[in-house]
Design a protein around this motif. Structure first.
Motif, short mmCIF file in Angstrom:
data_model
loop_
_atom_site.label_atom_id
_atom_site.label_comp_id
_atom_site.label_asym_id
_atom_site.label_seq_id
_atom_site.Cartn_x
_atom_site.Cartn_y
_atom_site.Cartn_z
N CYS A 11 0.85 -1.20 0.00
CA CYS A 11 0.00 0.00 0.00
C CYS A 11 0.88 1.25 0.00
O CYS A 11 1.78 1.38 0.83
N CYS A 14 0.05 3.18 3.74
CA CYS A 14 0.46 2.64 5.05
C CYS A 14 1.56 1.60 4.96
O CYS A 14 2.11 1.18 5.97
N CYS A 48 -6.86 -0.76 -0.03
CA CYS A 48 -6.05 -1.38 1.01
C CYS A 48 -6.97 -1.82 2.15
O CYS A 48 -7.77 -1.03 2.64
N CYS A 51 -5.77 0.25 5.68
CA CYS A 51 -6.06 1.68 5.91
C CYS A 51 -7.21 2.21 5.06
O CYS A 51 -7.64 3.34 5.23
ZN LIG Z 1 -2.90 0.94 3.37
#
Ligand SMILES: [Zn+2]
Length: 220
Positions: A11, A14, A48, A51
């Motif tokens: 990602c 994050c 994702c 997050c």
């Molecule tokens: Zn993420």
């Protein structure tokens, strides 16, 4: 369902890593809804799980429309003018009358879908685009970075392009008369009919159009 391949994705927000099934091949007969998701670009969105961030994930994709007999192979940033895939050629022995294109961007993929779904010639569209881009560049005083045909309407005598101009790639829509396409089509019929007989996936883009026009002027 689409054919998929497993890929580990990180990602961008994050940094979480997850295993994702990436579609590598879609077929409009098996997955009819995919066409609209490609056209509105939601197809390439990935969320994702950690997050919740949505990001665009660009990956190679082979798009097949069996009914209308065309295939578009999207390979991000591909620069080759022709891609020969022996496995595909062997798998589909009746590929000879299927138009096969390779494209380097999602916009180019969408453009091919619009053109081929309506039985137009992408070679004629690219030649038209070359001529219209020159006009747009004169009108705006800016260089044309790239452009895509978004609509062809024979009955209303119109062809519409979206161009991206200058260093910041400002979007600029230009509609002109369908006659431009007709003139380009007559050039294609006169000189470039045999291009379709080539093996593999062809990259019919502005580079192709510039080269084709140079050759055409040589014939005259
Ligand atoms: Zn993420």
């Amino acid at each position: 369902m689409a054919e998929t391949a497993e890929k580990i994705v990180t990602c961008p927000m994050c940094g979480a890593r997850s295993t994702v099934n990436i579609p590598v091949s879609v077929n409009t007969v098996r997955d009819p809804e995919v066409r609209d998701r490609i056209m509105d670009e939601t197809f390439f969105l990935w969320k994702c799980r950690k997050c919740g961030m949505n990001s665009k994930m660009l990956h190679p994709l082979l798009y097949s429309d069996v009914d209308r007999k065309f295939m578009v192979y999207y390979i991000p940033k591909v620069s080759r003018s022709q891609i020969c895939d022996e496995k595909l050629e062997n798998e589909f022995s009746d590929l000879a009358d299927v138009r096969r294109r390779v494209v380097d961007s999602i916009n180019a993929m969408k453009e091919k879908i619009v053109i081929f779904e309506n039985s137009y010639s992408d070679m004629a569209v690219e030649l038209s685009k070359l001529a219209v881009a020159e006009v747009v560049s004169k009108i705006t005083g800016q260089t044309v970075y790239e452009g895509y045909c978004t609509e062809i309407n024979k009955t209303q005598n119109q062809i519409t392009f979206q161009f991206f101009l200058g260093a910041n790639h400002r979007s600029y829509i230009h509609t002109t008369r369908y006659d431009v396409y007709n003139r380009s089509l007559s050039i294609v019929k006169e000189c470039f009919q045999d291009v379709e007989k080539k093996r593999g996936f062809l990259n019919i883009n502005q580079n192709w159009a510039s080269e084709a026009l140079r050759r055409y002027k040589g014939y005259e």
